[in-house]
Each structure stands twice: as structure tokens, then as C-alpha cells.
Write an enzyme that holds these catalytic residues in place. Structure first.
Site, PDB file in Angstrom:
ATOM      1  N   GLY A  59       0.799  -1.220   0.000  1.00  0.00           N
ATOM      2  CA  GLY A  59       0.000   0.000   0.000  1.00  0.00           C
ATOM      3  C   GLY A  59       0.831   1.269   0.000  1.00  0.00           C
ATOM      4  N   HIS A  96       2.120   4.499  -5.130  1.00  0.00           N
ATOM      5  CA  HIS A  96       2.747   5.569  -5.908  1.00  0.00           C
ATOM      6  C   HIS A  96       2.838   5.101  -7.360  1.00  0.00           C
ATOM      7  CE1 HIS A  96       6.276   3.046  -5.712  1.00  0.00           C
ATOM      8  NE2 HIS A  96       6.239   3.062  -4.396  1.00  0.00           N
ATOM      9  N   HIS A 111       3.880   1.467  -8.193  1.00  0.00           N
ATOM     10  CA  HIS A 111       2.796   0.483  -8.091  1.00  0.00           C
ATOM     11  C   HIS A 111       1.840   0.604  -9.285  1.00  0.00           C
ATOM     12  CE1 HIS A 111       3.681   1.252  -3.639  1.00  0.00           C
ATOM     13  NE2 HIS A 111       3.972  -0.025  -3.786  1.00  0.00           N
ATOM     14  N   GLY A 138       8.113  -5.449  -9.066  1.00  0.00           N
ATOM     15  CA  GLY A 138       8.961  -4.367  -9.567  1.00  0.00           C
ATOM     16  C   GLY A 138      10.444  -4.709  -9.469  1.00  0.00           C
ATOM     17  N   LYS A 187      10.919   5.717  -7.070  1.00  0.00           N
ATOM     18  CA  LYS A 187       9.714   5.971  -6.267  1.00  0.00           C
ATOM     19  C   LYS A 187       9.612   4.915  -5.185  1.00  0.00           C
ATOM     20  CE  LYS A 187       7.397   8.722  -9.447  1.00  0.00           C
ATOM     21  NZ  LYS A 187       6.559   9.891  -9.262  1.00  0.00           N
ATOM     22  N   SER A 188       9.280   5.352  -3.988  1.00  0.00           N
ATOM     23  CA  SER A 188       9.161   4.422  -2.869  1.00  0.00           C
ATOM     24  C   SER A 188       8.217   5.006  -1.831  1.00  0.00           C
ATOM     25  CB  SER A 188      10.538   4.214  -2.228  1.00  0.00           C
ATOM     26  OG  SER A 188      10.393   3.590  -0.963  1.00  0.00           O
TER      27      SER A 188
HETATM   28  P1  AMP Z   1       5.832  -2.514  -1.859  1.00  0.00           P
HETATM   29  O1  AMP Z   1       4.473  -1.931  -1.640  1.00  0.00           O
HETATM   30  O2  AMP Z   1       6.945  -1.587  -1.553  1.00  0.00           O
HETATM   31  O3  AMP Z   1       5.987  -3.880  -1.222  1.00  0.00           O
HETATM   32  O4  AMP Z   1       5.943  -2.775  -3.411  1.00  0.00           O
HETATM   33  C1  AMP Z   1       4.986  -3.547  -4.095  1.00  0.00           C
HETATM   34  C2  AMP Z   1       5.500  -3.839  -5.471  1.00  0.00           C
HETATM   35  O5  AMP Z   1       5.733  -2.624  -6.172  1.00  0.00           O
HETATM   36  C3  AMP Z   1       6.840  -4.597  -5.448  1.00  0.00           C
HETATM   37  O6  AMP Z   1       6.835  -5.582  -6.472  1.00  0.00           O
HETATM   38  C4  AMP Z   1       7.829  -3.510  -5.744  1.00  0.00           C
HETATM   39  O7  AMP Z   1       9.011  -3.968  -6.363  1.00  0.00           O
HETATM   40  C5  AMP Z   1       7.044  -2.621  -6.686  1.00  0.00           C
HETATM   41  N1  AMP Z   1       7.616  -1.276  -6.700  1.00  0.00           N
HETATM   42  C6  AMP Z   1       7.866  -0.481  -5.623  1.00  0.00           C
HETATM   43  N2  AMP Z   1       8.437   0.674  -6.025  1.00  0.00           N
HETATM   44  C7  AMP Z   1       8.558   0.594  -7.383  1.00  0.00           C
HETATM   45  C8  AMP Z   1       9.074   1.470  -8.383  1.00  0.00           C
HETATM   46  N3  AMP Z   1       9.600   2.656  -8.076  1.00  0.00           N
HETATM   47  N4  AMP Z   1       9.039   1.060  -9.661  1.00  0.00           N
HETATM   48  C9  AMP Z   1       8.514  -0.150  -9.999  1.00  0.00           C
HETATM   49  N5  AMP Z   1       8.001  -1.018  -9.095  1.00  0.00           N
HETATM   50  C10 AMP Z   1       8.025  -0.642  -7.801  1.00  0.00           C
END
Ligand code: AMP
Length: 282
Positions: free
Chosen positions: A31, A34, A37, A147, A184-185
């Protein structure tokens, strides 16, 4: 778009979709959505009849001194972004729904975890593999989208899918970045203004490493040092790791050749940021 909070309901719904012959694309997230996602969701939207987004901050993948409690959460905001991206189902379980008791079985990852985030965050990938296994059984997708921002996670999930015979296609989506290159994070909100400015140096350091290799350098240590030096000169962050390995095997390299990953993790005051690039070296 519908929101489902219960596992049984999610399974029943997906079973009905599958019986209608629909393909299911799945994007697991924690969640605080950004554009990274959204890129995953858009790709899933293009390639499947039904798109499922899960939002679950998984306690199992956080270490005791990590940011589980203060990980950013905003369901209303996520709901609006998901709707805009064309999601059909948001799976939004509680921690109690996913872990009603201490798990009696968990998944343990053996390969590719003695380096990078696996080394810095003991148990992290066991937690990821365990929750992803559960989510795969709950959502039963044809395709799952991850990602490349988390390149080690992609390598680990690839192993999970193969070793556990999940009939699921893994799709790795390129990292989405801010204009200045910062990946993006969800954790970027925890950077101070000054740290946010400095953080563009992480991608710049990776680019510097890449350029050094492209200029003919093949010595791992020389390229690592160039990246470390760049980060130290341009940020106040503390380096967790700056490494180069083969990809996706994540094995050490004698000399820089083949498909490789340049990867780094840097700690700022309230956020630990990671980034990487994968490149082919002749
Ligand atoms: P997270 O919510 O951080 O666990 O991320 C969920 C999914 O989104 C994971 O597969 C991440 O690798 C992907 N993701 C997060 N940030 C990015 C980004 N900047 N670019 C592409 N995919 C992303």
C-alpha cells in the site's frame, strides 16, 4: 471495483472468475501507492481480464527494529489510486485474517539471500516468500507483477514459483523514478527536505558505476569504490551496502561480464532506501 477483506470470500470470488474463463493478474503491495505500483497495475490491466491488487503490510517480513509500526498507510488514498488504475478487486486483509495464530508452517529461502537485503535484513525474504505463497493460494493468479526496484525479491520469487510449481507467470516491471532519478518508494515520505535532495545521488551513483563499466573498467572493486565515493561525497546517508553481482544468480564476480546487477542500500535518518540497475556487459 470491490474491496474484499476475507480470505474465503476472495477465493470464492476468484474461483468464479476462473470458471468464467477469465485471466487473473495480481499485484501484491504494502500500500501507500505511488507511480511505481501504478506501473505494475497498468501492465496487469493490459494483460489480464481481472486485476487484483493486495494491500497488506506483512509483519513477517519486518525485523524487530524495522519500521513495521510506522510504515505509511492510507487506505482511502490507495483506494482512489487503484480505482483510477482500473483495478477490479482490492484484497485488503487484516493481520489477524492473514495470521490468526503463530504460523505453524513458514517458507524458508535458501538461495540468493546471503547478499544485499537478505544479508542486511535476516529473515526478510522468508517473510516475503511466506506471505507471497499465502497470497498466491488466496488470489490464484495467472500472472503476478513485481517491480525491479526490488530485484533481489524478483529473483527470490522466481525461485519460489519454480520450486513450489506455482502455475503463475512472473512479470518483472522496470523501476519507475522521480524526475531526478530517485526510485519511487513509499518510504520517500520519511526523507527530510535536505535528504530528499541528496537522495538523487543514489541513482546518480549507479549511473556512475554503469558509465565506468561502459568506459571499459572490468574490476569489481574499482567500480564499487567509484559508487561508494560518489554517495559519500553527495549524501549524509550511511551506506548499508554497495555491491555488484551476477543477476539473477546473485553470485560474486571475478570480473565484470554478462548480466550483472549494481545494487545499493543507504540509510537516512528515518528511511533506508534501496536501488539498483541491471546491465549486460560484453
Ligand atoms: P511494496 O508496496 O513496496 O511492497 O511494493 C509492491 C510492489 O511494487 C513490489 O513488487 C515492488 O518492487 C514494486 N515497486 C515499488 N516501487 C517501485 C518502483 N519505483 N518502480 C517499480 N516497481 C516498484
Amino acid at each position: 471495483m470491490i474491496t474484499i477483506e476475507k480470505i474465503e470470500q476472495m477465493q470464492a470470488h476468484i474461483m468464479a472468475e476462473r470458471q468464467k474463463g477469465k485471466t487473473i493478474g495480481f499485484v501484491p503491495t504494502m500500500g501507500y501507492l505511488h507511480e511505481g505500483h501504478v506501473a505494475l497495475l497498468k501492465r496487469a490491466r493490459e494483460e489480464n481480464d481481472t486485476v487484483v491488487l493486495s494491500i497488506f503490510v506483512n509483519p513477517l517480513q519486518f525485523g524487530p527494529n524495522e519500521d513495521f509500526e510506522r510504515y505509511p498507510r492510507d487506505f482511502e488514498r490507495d483506494y482512489a489510486i487503484a480505482k483510477q488504475a482500473g483495478v477490479d478487486i482490492v484484497f485488503y486483509p487484516s493481520v489477524h485474517e492473514m495470521y490468526p495464530h503463530e504460523p505453524s508452517v513458514t517458507v524458508r529461502v535458501h538461495e540468493r539471500i546471503d547478499v544485499l537485503c537478505g544479508k542486511s535484513r535476516p529473515g526478510h525474504f522468508d517473510g516475503v516468500a511466506t506471505v507471497v505463497t499465502k497470497l498466491f493460494h488466496i488470489v490464484m493468479p495467472h500472472r503476478a507483477y513485481f517491480g525491479m526496484k526490488d530485484a533481489q525479491q524478483v529473483a527470490v520469487i522466481d525461485g519460489l514459483i519454480r520450486d513450489f510449481h506455482f502455475p503463475i507467470e512472473l512479470i518483472a516491471v522496470p523501476t519507475v523514478r522521480e524526475e531526478d532519478g530517485l526510485a519511487k518508494s513509499s518510504r520517500n515520505v520519511y526523507l527530510s527536505d535536505r535528504e530528499r535532495q541528496e537522495a538523487s545521488a543514489l541513482y546518480a551513483a549507479l549511473q556512475k558505476g554503469k558509465a565506468t563499466i561502459e568506459a571499459g573498467e572490468r574490476d569489481v572493486e574499482t567500480v564499487r569504490k567509484a559508487m561508494i565515493d560518489y554517495i559519500e561525497r553527495h549524501t549524509s546517508g550511511v551506506i548499508d551496502y554497495v555491491e555488484i553481482y551476477s543477476y539473477p544468480e546473485l553470485q560474486p564476480l571475478q570480473s565484470l561480464r554478462g548480466k550483472i546487477i549494481l545494487a545499493l542500500a543507504v540509510r537516512f535518518t528515518n528511511a533506508r532506501l534501496i536501488d539498483n540497475i541491471v546491465m549486460n556487459v560484453q
